[in-house]
Enzyme design. Structure first.
Site, PDB file in Angstrom:
ATOM      1  N   LEU A  26       0.826  -1.215   0.000  1.00 27.70           N
ATOM      2  CA  LEU A  26       0.000   0.000   0.000  1.00 27.70           C
ATOM      3  C   LEU A  26       0.856   1.258   0.000  1.00 27.70           C
ATOM      4  N   ARG A  46      13.656  -0.878   5.437  1.00 30.42           N
ATOM      5  CA  ARG A  46      14.950  -1.508   5.738  1.00 30.42           C
ATOM      6  C   ARG A  46      15.675  -1.978   4.477  1.00 30.42           C
ATOM      7  N   TYR A 154      -9.187  -2.483  13.877  1.00 33.17           N
ATOM      8  CA  TYR A 154      -9.077  -3.085  15.214  1.00 33.17           C
ATOM      9  C   TYR A 154      -8.298  -2.192  16.174  1.00 33.17           C
ATOM     10  N   LYS A 169      -1.617  -0.270  16.985  1.00 32.34           N
ATOM     11  CA  LYS A 169      -2.487   0.586  16.169  1.00 32.34           C
ATOM     12  C   LYS A 169      -3.402   1.420  17.082  1.00 32.34           C
ATOM     13  N   GLY A 196      -9.677  -1.516   5.794  1.00 31.60           N
ATOM     14  CA  GLY A 196     -10.044  -2.922   5.956  1.00 31.60           C
ATOM     15  C   GLY A 196      -9.119  -3.723   5.057  1.00 31.60           C
ATOM     16  N   PRO A 197      -9.553  -4.895   4.575  1.00 29.85           N
ATOM     17  CA  PRO A 197      -8.652  -5.727   3.766  1.00 29.85           C
ATOM     18  C   PRO A 197      -8.355  -5.169   2.368  1.00 29.85           C
TER      19      PRO A 197
HETATM   20  C1  HXC Z   1       5.137 -16.867  17.008  1.00 26.17           C
HETATM   21  C2  HXC Z   1       6.862 -15.718  15.961  1.00 26.17           C
HETATM   22  C3  HXC Z   1       6.288 -15.979  14.685  1.00 26.17           C
HETATM   23  C4  HXC Z   1       5.066 -16.736  14.636  1.00 26.17           C
HETATM   24  C5  HXC Z   1       8.104 -14.815  14.393  1.00 26.17           C
HETATM   25  N1  HXC Z   1       7.988 -15.000  15.721  1.00 26.17           N
HETATM   26  N2  HXC Z   1       7.076 -15.393  13.735  1.00 26.17           N
HETATM   27  N3  HXC Z   1       6.295 -16.147  17.096  1.00 26.17           N
HETATM   28  N4  HXC Z   1       4.541 -17.156  15.825  1.00 26.17           N
HETATM   29  N5  HXC Z   1       4.432 -17.005  13.506  1.00 26.17           N
HETATM   30  C6  HXC Z   1       8.906 -14.537  16.750  1.00 26.17           C
HETATM   31  C7  HXC Z   1      10.324 -15.027  16.592  1.00 26.17           C
HETATM   32  O1  HXC Z   1      10.470 -16.356  17.071  1.00 26.17           O
HETATM   33  C8  HXC Z   1      11.087 -14.018  17.437  1.00 26.17           C
HETATM   34  O2  HXC Z   1      10.961 -14.259  18.826  1.00 26.17           O
HETATM   35  C9  HXC Z   1      10.325 -12.730  17.163  1.00 26.17           C
HETATM   36  O3  HXC Z   1       9.033 -13.119  16.673  1.00 26.17           O
HETATM   37  C10 HXC Z   1      10.976 -11.818  16.127  1.00 26.17           C
HETATM   38  O4  HXC Z   1      11.499 -12.611  15.138  1.00 26.17           O
HETATM   39  P1  HXC Z   1      12.616 -12.129  14.094  1.00 26.17           P
HETATM   40  O5  HXC Z   1      13.400 -13.337  13.712  1.00 26.17           O
HETATM   41  O6  HXC Z   1      13.329 -10.923  14.590  1.00 26.17           O
HETATM   42  O7  HXC Z   1      11.743 -11.686  12.909  1.00 26.17           O
HETATM   43  P2  HXC Z   1      11.159 -12.574  11.750  1.00 26.17           P
HETATM   44  O8  HXC Z   1      10.455 -13.769  12.300  1.00 26.17           O
HETATM   45  O9  HXC Z   1      12.219 -12.777  10.715  1.00 26.17           O
HETATM   46  O10 HXC Z   1      10.091 -11.585  11.109  1.00 26.17           O
HETATM   47  C11 HXC Z   1       8.906 -11.153  11.763  1.00 26.17           C
HETATM   48  C12 HXC Z   1       8.569  -9.743  11.283  1.00 26.17           C
HETATM   49  C13 HXC Z   1       8.538  -9.811   9.725  1.00 26.17           C
HETATM   50  C14 HXC Z   1       9.613  -8.747  11.773  1.00 26.17           C
HETATM   51  C15 HXC Z   1       7.226  -9.337  11.841  1.00 26.17           C
HETATM   52  O11 HXC Z   1       7.424 -10.571   9.315  1.00 26.17           O
HETATM   53  C16 HXC Z   1       8.544  -8.468   9.080  1.00 26.17           C
HETATM   54  O12 HXC Z   1       9.603  -7.859   8.862  1.00 26.17           O
HETATM   55  N6  HXC Z   1       7.380  -7.946   8.697  1.00 26.17           N
HETATM   56  C17 HXC Z   1       7.270  -6.633   8.004  1.00 26.17           C
HETATM   57  C18 HXC Z   1       6.192  -6.632   6.979  1.00 26.17           C
HETATM   58  C19 HXC Z   1       4.842  -7.038   7.506  1.00 26.17           C
HETATM   59  O13 HXC Z   1       4.680  -7.672   8.541  1.00 26.17           O
HETATM   60  N7  HXC Z   1       3.811  -6.659   6.718  1.00 26.17           N
HETATM   61  C20 HXC Z   1       2.440  -6.973   7.050  1.00 26.17           C
HETATM   62  C21 HXC Z   1       1.757  -5.815   7.659  1.00 26.17           C
HETATM   63  S1  HXC Z   1       0.075  -6.217   7.579  1.00 26.17           S
HETATM   64  P3  HXC Z   1      12.093 -15.052  19.679  1.00 26.17           P
HETATM   65  O14 HXC Z   1      11.670 -14.880  21.106  1.00 26.17           O
HETATM   66  O15 HXC Z   1      11.988 -16.474  19.218  1.00 26.17           O
HETATM   67  O16 HXC Z   1      13.399 -14.425  19.358  1.00 26.17           O
HETATM   68  C22 HXC Z   1      -0.774  -5.342   8.696  1.00 26.17           C
HETATM   69  C23 HXC Z   1      -2.267  -5.432   8.489  1.00 26.17           C
HETATM   70  C24 HXC Z   1      -3.065  -4.905   9.616  1.00 26.17           C
HETATM   71  O17 HXC Z   1      -0.246  -4.712   9.543  1.00 26.17           O
HETATM   72  C25 HXC Z   1      -4.565  -5.020   9.479  1.00 26.17           C
HETATM   73  C26 HXC Z   1      -5.155  -6.053   8.599  1.00 26.17           C
HETATM   74  C27 HXC Z   1      -6.634  -5.959   8.423  1.00 26.17           C
HETATM   75  P1  NAP Z   2       3.713  -4.463   3.488  1.00 33.83           P
HETATM   76  O1  NAP Z   2       3.843  -4.362   2.005  1.00 33.83           O
HETATM   77  O2  NAP Z   2       4.327  -5.618   4.163  1.00 33.83           O
HETATM   78  O3  NAP Z   2       4.253  -3.118   4.104  1.00 33.83           O
HETATM   79  C1  NAP Z   2       4.982  -2.995   5.296  1.00 33.83           C
HETATM   80  C2  NAP Z   2       6.192  -2.138   5.032  1.00 33.83           C
HETATM   81  O4  NAP Z   2       6.822  -1.793   6.266  1.00 33.83           O
HETATM   82  C3  NAP Z   2       7.250  -2.807   4.161  1.00 33.83           C
HETATM   83  O5  NAP Z   2       7.563  -1.964   3.079  1.00 33.83           O
HETATM   84  C4  NAP Z   2       8.454  -2.967   5.089  1.00 33.83           C
HETATM   85  O6  NAP Z   2       9.673  -2.811   4.327  1.00 33.83           O
HETATM   86  C5  NAP Z   2       8.232  -1.827   6.061  1.00 33.83           C
HETATM   87  N1  NAP Z   2       8.877  -2.077   7.362  1.00 33.83           N
HETATM   88  C6  NAP Z   2       8.691  -3.139   8.189  1.00 33.83           C
HETATM   89  N2  NAP Z   2       9.501  -3.037   9.253  1.00 33.83           N
HETATM   90  C7  NAP Z   2      10.185  -1.882   9.121  1.00 33.83           C
HETATM   91  C8  NAP Z   2      11.187  -1.228   9.906  1.00 33.83           C
HETATM   92  N3  NAP Z   2      11.647  -1.741  11.043  1.00 33.83           N
HETATM   93  N4  NAP Z   2      11.687  -0.046   9.446  1.00 33.83           N
HETATM   94  C9  NAP Z   2      11.245   0.485   8.287  1.00 33.83           C
HETATM   95  N5  NAP Z   2      10.314  -0.082   7.505  1.00 33.83           N
HETATM   96  C10 NAP Z   2       9.789  -1.260   7.921  1.00 33.83           C
HETATM   97  O7  NAP Z   2       2.163  -4.475   3.920  1.00 33.83           O
HETATM   98  P2  NAP Z   2       0.939  -3.536   3.537  1.00 33.83           P
HETATM   99  O8  NAP Z   2      -0.253  -4.400   3.524  1.00 33.83           O
HETATM  100  O9  NAP Z   2       1.238  -2.691   2.365  1.00 33.83           O
HETATM  101  O10 NAP Z   2       0.804  -2.616   4.841  1.00 33.83           O
HETATM  102  C11 NAP Z   2       0.996  -1.215   4.807  1.00 33.83           C
HETATM  103  C12 NAP Z   2       0.247  -0.560   5.958  1.00 33.83           C
HETATM  104  O11 NAP Z   2      -1.143  -0.762   5.822  1.00 33.83           O
HETATM  105  C13 NAP Z   2       0.609  -1.084   7.347  1.00 33.83           C
HETATM  106  O12 NAP Z   2       0.606  -0.016   8.269  1.00 33.83           O
HETATM  107  C14 NAP Z   2      -0.532  -2.022   7.651  1.00 33.83           C
HETATM  108  O13 NAP Z   2      -0.717  -2.216   9.031  1.00 33.83           O
HETATM  109  C15 NAP Z   2      -1.670  -1.257   7.034  1.00 33.83           C
HETATM  110  N6  NAP Z   2      -2.859  -2.035   6.746  1.00 33.83           N
HETATM  111  C16 NAP Z   2      -2.855  -2.953   5.757  1.00 33.83           C
HETATM  112  C17 NAP Z   2      -4.005  -3.646   5.475  1.00 33.83           C
HETATM  113  C18 NAP Z   2      -4.094  -4.635   4.355  1.00 33.83           C
HETATM  114  O14 NAP Z   2      -5.121  -5.283   4.196  1.00 33.83           O
HETATM  115  N7  NAP Z   2      -3.063  -4.787   3.539  1.00 33.83           N
HETATM  116  C19 NAP Z   2      -5.149  -3.420   6.235  1.00 33.83           C
HETATM  117  C20 NAP Z   2      -5.124  -2.484   7.252  1.00 33.83           C
HETATM  118  C21 NAP Z   2      -3.968  -1.784   7.493  1.00 33.83           C
HETATM  119  P3  NAP Z   2      11.076  -3.524   4.731  1.00 33.83           P
HETATM  120  O15 NAP Z   2      10.794  -4.957   4.930  1.00 33.83           O
HETATM  121  O16 NAP Z   2      11.956  -3.183   3.569  1.00 33.83           O
HETATM  122  O17 NAP Z   2      11.536  -2.831   5.974  1.00 33.83           O
END
Ligand code: HXC
Ligand code: NAP
Length: 292
Positions: A26, A46, A154, A169, A196-197
């Protein structure tokens, strides 16, 4: 349905806009639209290779410069550096879009303290670190900047299985409303969008991973029976950060096709009842009314 682009041509010209998490999902869609509307755009996260690739892609599409800066928003030193590098490049930043986030579904009792911290550090702390850094800069330089935070519904309902994200959030919602009032005296606006989604790779891999995707259709939970289109979110974001929204601050706009209200309204589950059954129900109610 064709989703139209909403804003007038060049409506963001002259503005420099920083989008965290702007290299994917997004964030990338919103950054693309801002660039198309004439803004200088900085995208930061990152992974520098992802950012560089997205910057080239957006820029070649819009003809405007898109500058990538790597940051870990959970580290406030890194966020301070993001501000410094942004100013070195464009001399001024007008808008901060706090979009970067991290999340995954899990029963809360399975989370380690580090897992909980990881999400809160990125989502909540990352948002207030950048808000603080850019807010202090705007106050010092007397710039009437504005901040848009991406939350979700949420933030106010809470949700099981994504508790660290919900806590974060919810905190951002409080941050938005609190600072909208406190910093209004500096001309700084803060608003939020609660989507939402909206399908993205990042969210879907972590919220409906593996074969869960074949078991759950997120559109079914939405009264409008579809997920969101990225351009719909980009339209709303572009409006809220633009001067057209100069009198809007402290607001949260939900864009979810009615999803959260469907869960909240006690009788919304009656959707399944067919017209013949409604005839019977109506007769029963009328009969009881007469007998009373
Ligand atoms: C339980 C978990 C786990 C899982 C990781 N951990 N996955 N625990 N169940 N499924 C634990 C690990 O064991 C570790 O704890 C800790 O979390 C951190 O792990 P890291 O190794 O540092 O990170 P990693 O597992 O590699 O990555 C997790 C993350 C990664 C940092 C969250 O997924 C990420 O970079 N995400 C960024 C992008 C993202 O998430 N986008 C989606 C946003 S969607 P321990 O104790 O073992 O060390 C969104 C939508 C909202 O926000 C609303 C929707 C409607
Ligand atoms: P996404 O593509 O996974 O976006 C998450 C972004 O955050 C990635 O570009 C990631 O890039 C960056 N990020 C994660 N950790 C970071 C850190 N430590 N420092 C800097 N950047 C970091 O997911 P998305 O669905 O587009 O989500 C975007 C936003 O919309 C989020 O706030 C999410 O909560 C919100 N949202 C999404 C939905 C949905 O349905 N998709 C619904 C409600 C709200 P790097 O990995 O390169 O760091």
């Amino acid at each position: 349905m064709i989703i139209q682009k909403m804003m007038k041509e060049n409506s963001l010209q002259g503005k420099t806009i920083l989008v965290t998490g702007g290299g994917t999902g997004l964030g990338k869609s919103m950054a693309t639209y801002f660039s198309e509307l004439g803004a200088n755009v900085i995208i930061s996260s990152r992974k520098m290779e992802v950012l560089q690739q997205s910057a080239i892609e957006i820029s070649s599409q819009t003809g405007n410069e898109v500058f990538p800066i790597s940051v870990d928003i959970s580290d406030h030193h890194s966020v301070d550096n993001l501000l410094k590098e942004s100013l070195a490049k464009f001399s001024k930043v007008d808008v901060l879009l706090n979009n970067a986030a991290a999340n995954f579904i899990s029963p809360t009792e399975r989370l380690s303290p580090r897992a909980f911290d990881k999400i809160v550090d990125i989502v909540l702390k990352g948002t207030y670190y950048s808000t603080l850094a850019f807010g202090k800069y705007w106050i010092k330089e007397k710039i009437e900047g504005n901040i848009l935070n991406i939350i979700t519904t949420y933030a106010w309902t809470g949700s099981g299985y994504v508790v660290p994200s919900a806590v974060s959030k919810g905190g951002i919602l409080a941050l938005t409303r609190s600072l909208a009032v406190e910093w209004a005296k500096y001309g700084i606006r803060l608003n939020a969008i609660a989507p939402g989604p909206f399908p993205t790779k990042g969210a879907w891999e972590r919220l409906v991973p593996g074969n869960l995707a074949s078991k759950i259709n997120l559109a079914d939970k939405v009264p409008l029976k579809r997920t969101g289109e990225h351009q719909e979110l980009a339209n709303l974001a572009a409006f809220l950060i633009s001067d057209f929204a100069a009198y809007i601050t402290g607001e949260v706009v939900t864009i979810d096709g009615g999803e959260w209200l469907k869960g909240a309204g006690q009788f919304n589950f009656l959707d399944f009842i067919q017209p013949e059954m409604w005839d019977e129900i109506e007769q029963n109610i009328r009969k009881s009314n007469k007998n009373n």
